[in-house]
Scaffold this motif. Structure first.
Motif, mmCIF file in Angstrom:
data_model
loop_
_atom_site.group_PDB
_atom_site.id
_atom_site.type_symbol
_atom_site.label_atom_id
_atom_site.label_comp_id
_atom_site.label_asym_id
_atom_site.label_seq_id
_atom_site.Cartn_x
_atom_site.Cartn_y
_atom_site.Cartn_z
ATOM 1 N N ALA A 19 0.621 -1.239 -0.203
ATOM 2 C CA ALA A 19 -0.084 0.138 0.028
ATOM 3 C C ALA A 19 0.755 1.239 -0.111
ATOM 4 C CB ALA A 19 -1.092 -0.013 1.191
ATOM 5 N N TYR A 20 1.799 1.321 0.732
ATOM 6 C CA TYR A 20 2.794 2.291 0.786
ATOM 7 C C TYR A 20 3.484 2.766 -0.490
ATOM 8 C CZ TYR A 20 6.882 5.138 2.201
ATOM 9 O OH TYR A 20 7.758 6.216 2.113
ATOM 10 N N ILE A 21 3.975 1.505 -1.481
ATOM 11 C CA ILE A 21 4.745 1.703 -2.518
ATOM 12 C C ILE A 21 3.418 2.186 -3.700
ATOM 13 C CG2 ILE A 21 5.744 0.523 -4.562
ATOM 14 C CD1 ILE A 21 7.697 1.060 -2.228
ATOM 15 N N VAL A 22 2.258 1.768 -3.547
ATOM 16 C CA VAL A 22 1.125 2.148 -4.492
ATOM 17 C C VAL A 22 0.914 3.757 -4.224
ATOM 18 C CG1 VAL A 22 -1.080 1.879 -5.061
ATOM 19 C CG2 VAL A 22 0.302 -0.200 -4.884
ATOM 20 N N ALA A 23 0.809 3.982 -3.227
ATOM 21 C CA ALA A 23 0.593 5.571 -2.686
ATOM 22 C C ALA A 23 1.825 6.417 -3.095
ATOM 23 C CB ALA A 23 0.154 5.723 -1.317
ATOM 24 N N TYR A 24 3.053 5.969 -2.806
ATOM 25 C CA TYR A 24 4.145 6.706 -2.803
ATOM 26 C C TYR A 24 4.248 6.943 -4.488
ATOM 27 C CZ TYR A 24 9.216 8.086 -3.206
ATOM 28 O OH TYR A 24 10.402 8.548 -3.160
ATOM 29 N N LEU A 25 4.128 5.951 -5.303
ATOM 30 C CA LEU A 25 4.181 6.118 -6.840
ATOM 31 C C LEU A 25 3.099 7.173 -7.399
ATOM 32 C CD1 LEU A 25 4.979 2.554 -7.945
ATOM 33 C CD2 LEU A 25 6.465 4.481 -7.825
ATOM 34 N N GLY A 26 1.723 7.030 -6.562
ATOM 35 C CA GLY A 26 0.665 7.987 -7.179
ATOM 36 C C GLY A 26 1.155 9.335 -6.482
ATOM 37 N N ILE A 27 1.711 9.646 -5.669
ATOM 38 C CA ILE A 27 2.398 11.174 -5.240
ATOM 39 C C ILE A 27 3.228 11.666 -5.910
ATOM 40 C CG2 ILE A 27 3.339 12.266 -3.146
ATOM 41 C CD1 ILE A 27 1.814 10.603 -1.288
ATOM 42 N N LYS A 28 4.155 10.662 -6.402
ATOM 43 C CA LYS A 28 5.340 11.016 -7.295
ATOM 44 C C LYS A 28 4.827 11.509 -8.498
ATOM 45 C CE LYS A 28 8.697 11.208 -4.656
ATOM 46 N NZ LYS A 28 9.079 12.493 -3.745
ATOM 47 N N ARG A 29 3.828 10.568 -9.160
ATOM 48 C CA ARG A 29 3.354 10.841 -10.602
ATOM 49 C C ARG A 29 2.595 12.236 -10.638
ATOM 50 N NH1 ARG A 29 0.507 5.914 -13.047
ATOM 51 N NH2 ARG A 29 0.201 7.535 -14.612
ATOM 52 N N ASN A 30 1.704 12.467 -9.810
ATOM 53 C CA ASN A 30 0.849 13.687 -9.653
ATOM 54 C C ASN A 30 0.565 14.078 -8.084
ATOM 55 O OD1 ASN A 30 -0.870 15.743 -10.039
ATOM 56 N ND2 ASN A 30 -2.174 14.784 -11.729
ATOM 57 N N PRO A 31 0.978 14.929 -7.520
ATOM 58 C CA PRO A 31 0.527 15.343 -5.964
ATOM 59 C C PRO A 31 -0.952 15.422 -5.935
ATOM 60 C CG PRO A 31 2.795 16.332 -6.784
ATOM 61 C CD PRO A 31 1.950 16.048 -7.980
ATOM 62 N N GLU A 32 -1.748 16.027 -6.981
ATOM 63 C CA GLU A 32 -2.995 16.283 -6.812
ATOM 64 C C GLU A 32 -3.654 14.943 -6.767
ATOM 65 O OE1 GLU A 32 -1.460 18.029 -9.357
ATOM 66 O OE2 GLU A 32 -1.032 19.833 -7.670
ATOM 67 N N ALA A 43 4.526 9.015 6.855
ATOM 68 C CA ALA A 43 5.411 8.942 5.567
ATOM 69 C C ALA A 43 4.764 9.337 4.559
ATOM 70 C CB ALA A 43 6.084 7.408 5.613
ATOM 71 N N LEU A 44 3.638 9.098 4.141
ATOM 72 C CA LEU A 44 3.162 9.468 2.722
ATOM 73 C C LEU A 44 2.641 10.888 2.735
ATOM 74 C CD1 LEU A 44 0.811 6.745 2.072
ATOM 75 C CD2 LEU A 44 3.098 7.119 0.928
ATOM 76 N N LEU A 45 2.249 11.476 4.025
ATOM 77 C CA LEU A 45 2.078 12.926 4.253
ATOM 78 C C LEU A 45 3.421 13.807 4.086
ATOM 79 C CD1 LEU A 45 -0.925 13.005 7.002
ATOM 80 C CD2 LEU A 45 -1.073 13.417 4.504
ATOM 81 N N CYS A 46 4.289 13.274 4.784
ATOM 82 C CA CYS A 46 5.622 13.907 4.600
ATOM 83 C C CYS A 46 6.216 14.074 3.234
ATOM 84 C CB CYS A 46 6.891 13.304 5.435
ATOM 85 S SG CYS A 46 6.619 13.475 7.088
ATOM 86 N N ASN A 47 5.866 12.859 2.529
ATOM 87 C CA ASN A 47 6.173 12.852 1.030
ATOM 88 C C ASN A 47 5.368 13.706 0.020
ATOM 89 O OD1 ASN A 47 8.376 11.233 1.030
ATOM 90 N ND2 ASN A 47 7.095 9.362 0.947
ATOM 91 N N LEU A 48 4.116 13.748 0.641
ATOM 92 C CA LEU A 48 2.992 14.548 -0.037
ATOM 93 C C LEU A 48 3.459 16.329 0.063
ATOM 94 C CD1 LEU A 48 0.510 14.675 -1.650
ATOM 95 C CD2 LEU A 48 -0.819 14.839 0.234
ATOM 96 N N ARG A 49 3.818 16.497 1.372
ATOM 97 C CA ARG A 49 4.230 17.927 1.460
ATOM 98 C C ARG A 49 5.351 18.334 0.883
ATOM 99 N NH1 ARG A 49 5.734 18.773 7.532
ATOM 100 N NH2 ARG A 49 6.370 16.622 7.021
ATOM 101 N N HIS A 50 6.347 17.330 0.732
ATOM 102 C CA HIS A 50 7.480 17.588 -0.146
ATOM 103 C C HIS A 50 7.340 17.809 -1.887
ATOM 104 C CE1 HIS A 50 10.209 17.608 3.103
ATOM 105 N NE2 HIS A 50 9.881 16.298 3.371
ATOM 106 N N SER A 51 6.377 16.898 -2.123
ATOM 107 C CA SER A 51 5.956 16.978 -3.318
ATOM 108 C C SER A 51 5.150 18.432 -3.779
ATOM 109 C CB SER A 51 5.217 15.902 -3.875
ATOM 110 O OG SER A 51 5.951 14.800 -3.693
ATOM 111 N N ILE A 52 4.242 19.011 -2.860
ATOM 112 C CA ILE A 52 3.523 19.941 -3.255
ATOM 113 C C ILE A 52 4.364 21.283 -3.386
ATOM 114 C CG2 ILE A 52 1.575 21.454 -2.415
ATOM 115 C CD1 ILE A 52 0.215 18.833 -1.578
ATOM 116 N N LYS A 53 5.613 21.352 -2.425
ATOM 117 C CA LYS A 53 6.459 22.264 -2.409
ATOM 118 C C LYS A 53 7.171 22.622 -3.594
ATOM 119 C CE LYS A 53 7.091 22.692 2.672
ATOM 120 N NZ LYS A 53 8.024 22.544 3.655
ATOM 121 N N LYS A 54 7.500 21.592 -4.508
ATOM 122 C CA LYS A 54 8.244 21.608 -5.579
ATOM 123 C C LYS A 54 7.684 22.278 -6.645
ATOM 124 C CE LYS A 54 10.872 17.540 -4.783
ATOM 125 N NZ LYS A 54 11.194 16.113 -5.032
#
Length: 123
Positions: free
Chosen positions: A46-59, A112-123
């Motif tokens: 589940a973490y990998i699937v969500a992480y890949l989704g965040i990296k592709r498109n944060p929205e 962990a996913l919210l931390c990754n999402l926050r970094h993806s949105i800041k970029k």
């Protein structure tokens, strides 16, 4: 992923230490490591699937997070049903073991996913 494996190793260390700290208390069900392996594995997927989704498109990543958590919950409910039907188990001990692992892994996953999402949105 490194933080996930470190978290898992930390949990394993705590689980191994608990019977030595409380020697006269039965803390775990007989097939505890099967439950641990299932929850650790499904959380990793589940973490990998969500992480890949965040990296592709944060929205769209938020939807991937919610979908991965929902699928994890459904598979966990199916696992509990099959486990309880196939294995005679103390219900209170099983509930405590299963949900403590489920909530610990879910809390780590969401953090962990919210931390990754926050970094993806800041970029």
């Amino acid at each position: 992923m490194l933080s996930y494996f470190l978290f898992t190793l930390l949990l394993i260390g705590i689980i191994i230490a608990l019977p030595y700290i409380f020697p006269n208390v039965n803390l775990f069900i007989s097939k505890f490591w099967v439950v641990f392996g299932f929850i650790a594995g499904i959380t990793f997927i589940a973490y990998i699937v969500a992480y890949l989704g965040i990296k592709r498109n944060p929205e769209v990543g938020v939807m991937a997070m919610m979908a991965s958590i929902a699928v994890k919950m459904l598979f966990s409910m199916a696992f509990v049903l099959i486990y309880v039907l196939k294995t005679p188990v103390s219900s209170l001990l099983f509930v405590l073991d299963f949900f403590s692992l489920y909530f610990l892994f879910s809390g780590f996953e969401i953090y962990a996913l919210l931390c990754n999402l926050r970094h993806s949105i800041k970029k």
